[in-house]
Scaffold this motif. Structure first.
Motif, PDB file in Angstrom:
ATOM      1  N   GLY A 146       0.812  -1.212   0.000  1.00 22.59           N
ATOM      2  CA  GLY A 146       0.000   0.000   0.000  1.00 22.59           C
ATOM      3  C   GLY A 146       0.843   1.258   0.000  1.00 22.59           C
ATOM      4  N   GLU A 147       2.066   1.152   0.550  1.00 28.80           N
ATOM      5  CA  GLU A 147       3.006   2.282   0.547  1.00 28.80           C
ATOM      6  C   GLU A 147       3.850   2.329  -0.722  1.00 28.80           C
ATOM      7  N   GLY A 148       3.644   1.362  -1.608  1.00 25.20           N
ATOM      8  CA  GLY A 148       4.410   1.333  -2.847  1.00 25.20           C
ATOM      9  C   GLY A 148       5.784   0.706  -2.713  1.00 25.20           C
ATOM     10  N   ARG A 149       6.044   0.017  -1.630  1.00 24.96           N
ATOM     11  CA  ARG A 149       7.347  -0.616  -1.431  1.00 24.96           C
ATOM     12  C   ARG A 149       7.428  -1.920  -2.225  1.00 24.96           C
ATOM     13  N   THR A 150       8.653  -2.298  -2.566  1.00 26.36           N
ATOM     14  CA  THR A 150       8.844  -3.499  -3.385  1.00 26.36           C
ATOM     15  C   THR A 150       9.738  -4.537  -2.719  1.00 26.36           C
ATOM     16  N   GLU A 151      10.340  -4.194  -1.565  1.00 26.37           N
ATOM     17  CA  GLU A 151      11.265  -5.111  -0.896  1.00 26.37           C
ATOM     18  C   GLU A 151      11.033  -5.103   0.607  1.00 26.37           C
ATOM     19  N   ALA A 152      11.472  -6.197   1.238  1.00 29.37           N
ATOM     20  CA  ALA A 152      11.442  -6.280   2.692  1.00 29.37           C
ATOM     21  C   ALA A 152      12.538  -7.229   3.150  1.00 29.37           C
ATOM     22  N   VAL A 153      13.046  -6.964   4.337  1.00 30.63           N
ATOM     23  CA  VAL A 153      14.086  -7.783   4.949  1.00 30.63           C
ATOM     24  C   VAL A 153      13.633  -8.170   6.348  1.00 30.63           C
ATOM     25  N   CYS A 154      13.966  -9.390   6.756  1.00 34.15           N
ATOM     26  CA  CYS A 154      13.699  -9.770   8.142  1.00 34.15           C
ATOM     27  C   CYS A 154      14.773 -10.718   8.631  1.00 34.15           C
ATOM     28  N   ALA A 155      14.930 -10.770   9.941  1.00 32.28           N
ATOM     29  CA  ALA A 155      15.694 -11.833  10.587  1.00 32.28           C
ATOM     30  C   ALA A 155      14.686 -12.855  11.071  1.00 32.28           C
ATOM     31  N   SER A 156      15.067 -14.127  11.018  1.00 35.25           N
ATOM     32  CA  SER A 156      14.104 -15.155  11.372  1.00 35.25           C
ATOM     33  C   SER A 156      14.785 -16.393  11.918  1.00 35.25           C
ATOM     34  N   ALA A 157      14.117 -17.015  12.891  1.00 36.94           N
ATOM     35  CA  ALA A 157      14.530 -18.337  13.330  1.00 36.94           C
ATOM     36  C   ALA A 157      13.988 -19.404  12.386  1.00 36.94           C
ATOM     37  N   GLY A 158      13.156 -18.992  11.434  1.00 36.03           N
ATOM     38  CA  GLY A 158      12.647 -19.921  10.427  1.00 36.03           C
ATOM     39  C   GLY A 158      11.198 -19.676  10.047  1.00 36.03           C
ATOM     40  N   ASN A 159      10.318 -19.540  11.034  1.00 36.66           N
ATOM     41  CA  ASN A 159       8.893 -19.436  10.719  1.00 36.66           C
ATOM     42  C   ASN A 159       8.502 -18.070  10.178  1.00 36.66           C
ATOM     43  N   LEU A 160       9.025 -16.998  10.750  1.00 33.71           N
ATOM     44  CA  LEU A 160       8.710 -15.677  10.210  1.00 33.71           C
ATOM     45  C   LEU A 160       9.218 -15.553   8.779  1.00 33.71           C
ATOM     46  N   GLY A 161      10.398 -16.088   8.512  1.00 32.99           N
ATOM     47  CA  GLY A 161      10.952 -16.018   7.166  1.00 32.99           C
ATOM     48  C   GLY A 161      10.072 -16.706   6.146  1.00 32.99           C
ATOM     49  N   GLN A 162       9.558 -17.873   6.494  1.00 34.14           N
ATOM     50  CA  GLN A 162       8.647 -18.570   5.590  1.00 34.14           C
ATOM     51  C   GLN A 162       7.381 -17.764   5.351  1.00 34.14           C
ATOM     52  N   ALA A 163       6.834 -17.226   6.436  1.00 37.02           N
ATOM     53  CA  ALA A 163       5.578 -16.493   6.328  1.00 37.02           C
ATOM     54  C   ALA A 163       5.755 -15.216   5.513  1.00 37.02           C
ATOM     55  N   LEU A 164       6.851 -14.487   5.760  1.00 40.09           N
ATOM     56  CA  LEU A 164       7.085 -13.257   4.987  1.00 40.09           C
ATOM     57  C   LEU A 164       7.343 -13.581   3.521  1.00 40.09           C
ATOM     58  N   ALA A 165       8.052 -14.674   3.270  1.00 41.17           N
ATOM     59  CA  ALA A 165       8.286 -15.087   1.885  1.00 41.17           C
ATOM     60  C   ALA A 165       6.966 -15.413   1.192  1.00 41.17           C
ATOM     61  N   TRP A 166       6.079 -16.120   1.888  1.00 37.50           N
ATOM     62  CA  TRP A 166       4.787 -16.512   1.297  1.00 37.50           C
ATOM     63  C   TRP A 166       3.934 -15.277   1.016  1.00 37.50           C
ATOM     64  N   SER A 167       3.790 -14.418   2.025  1.00 34.34           N
ATOM     65  CA  SER A 167       2.955 -13.226   1.856  1.00 34.34           C
ATOM     66  C   SER A 167       3.582 -12.260   0.855  1.00 34.34           C
ATOM     67  N   GLY A 168       4.917 -12.155   0.878  1.00 33.72           N
ATOM     68  CA  GLY A 168       5.591 -11.277  -0.061  1.00 33.72           C
ATOM     69  C   GLY A 168       5.413 -11.737  -1.493  1.00 33.72           C
ATOM     70  N   ARG A 169       5.562 -13.028  -1.713  1.00 34.25           N
ATOM     71  CA  ARG A 169       5.378 -13.565  -3.068  1.00 34.25           C
ATOM     72  C   ARG A 169       3.954 -13.305  -3.552  1.00 34.25           C
ATOM     73  N   ARG A 170       2.987 -13.436  -2.682  1.00 33.43           N
ATOM     74  CA  ARG A 170       1.588 -13.221  -3.060  1.00 33.43           C
ATOM     75  C   ARG A 170       1.340 -11.781  -3.493  1.00 33.43           C
TER      76      ARG A 170
END
Length: 324
Positions: A72-96
């Motif tokens: 909604g802000e027009g951003r195209t990238e995101a970064v996170c640190a993850s023990a594993g589950n947040l990374g999967q979730a952000l990857a899934w939602s980001g790809r969508r």
């Protein structure tokens, strides 16, 4: 009953509105009384199954809100640190939503989680050290690239996404009198705890953390941030060492207690969930069961709800732990 007003960063109206943003595959997850497990534990047990979704953990509820905001802000990238589950979730939602996602994780994170992050199309950077080392690297990457750093628990969307679990729990019947919530960074504990204390104020909210990773629990009892030099637990999803002050402030408002459990109890909890509920879970998801095992008298005869927060587990390790 009118909601209780709590002084936190969270907002009940925003949490209710979040259900319209979160992909429905993460909503209305199975929630039921598990009689065989209850008989083993000496209390009525309701399980809330947050593994029945595309990323096998509750984290997708929060990343759906975060990525909706970013696009909604027009951003195209995101970064996170993850023990594993947040990374999967952000990857899934980001790809969508068409976001490029970079995940920084410890090289020692469970291989199954790392493989799924890659499979979901995220750029994965591995670092030596633990989650806190990964967090430092993610901060550096986001600053250098001038992109949004998604910080679990600090970003209110991650807490309010998790809080939608509380809405579903609170609407169930019959009502529970205790909820046991895995405690790591605090997104789920503060989110679910906030809704439960707002809508079911008589229910007891108890947070559970491994004795080998006690930073947030120690902080809750001390009422100030307490850090630890190390974290040593099989429950990698809750193994942070540096609590976030703003998250602790929220937790102090919504939690009635915070307890520590031993590794042996976590393993037994995983076995009981397999044998009596047919659930293959990661160690963090068994923390609630472990808490009952370690203090049966406290929970005897009560109606306990526990959130089964993740099922991303390395199967070789799981077979060793659960004897499967």
């Amino acid at each position: 009953m009118r909601p209780v007003i709590l002084d936190t960063r969270l907002d009940l109206d925003r949490i209710r509105a979040a259900r319209a943003v979160i992909d429905r595959r993460f909503l209305d997850t199975p929630q039921y009384e598990c009689d065989p497990l209850g008989r083993q534990l000496g209390c009525t047990v309701t399980v809330k199954l947050e593994t029945a979704n595309p990323v096998r953990s509750f984290k997708g509820r929060g990343t759906e809100l975060v990525t909706s905001l970013l696009t909604g802000e027009g951003r195209t990238e995101a970064v996170c640190a993850s023990a594993g589950n947040l990374g999967q979730a952000l990857a899934w939602s980001g790809r969508r939503r068409g976001l490029d996602v970079t995940v920084v994780a410890s090289r020692g994170a469970p291989a199954a989680k790392l493989e799924r992050i890659r499979a979901l199309g995220a750029e994965l950077e591995l670092v030596e050290g633990d989650f806190e080392t990964a967090r430092e690297r993610a901060v550096s990457l986001a600053r250098r690239r001038d992109v949004r750093l998604v910080e679990d628990s600090l970003d209110i969307e991650t807490c309010e996404g998790a809080a939608t679990i509380g809405l579903e729990l609170a609407s169930g019947s019959p009502a529970f009198d205790t909820v046991l919530i895995a405690l790591g960074g605090g997104a789920m504990a503060t989110g679910v705890g906030y809704v439960v204390k707002s809508l079911l104020p008589e229910a007891e909210v108890i947070c559970v953390q491994p004795v080998g990773a006690p930073a947030m629990t120690r902080s809750w009892h001390a009422r100030r941030v307490v850090t630890t030099e190390t974290a040593d637990t099989i429950a990698d999803g809750v193994a942070g060492r540096y609590p976030i002050a703003a998250v602790l402030d929220d937790l102090l408002q919504v939690a009635d207690d915070a307890v520590l459990v031993r590794e042996e109890s976590i393993v037994v909890g995983m076995r009981l969930l397999l044998e009596h509920a047919g659930l293959v879970v990661e160690p963090s998801a068994a923390l609630g069961v472990a808490a009952v095992l370690e203090d049966r008298d406290r929970f005897a005869g009560r109606h306990v709800a526990t959130v089964i927060c993740g099922g991303n587990v390395d199967m070789d390790a799981y077979r060793r732990w659960a004897g499967a």
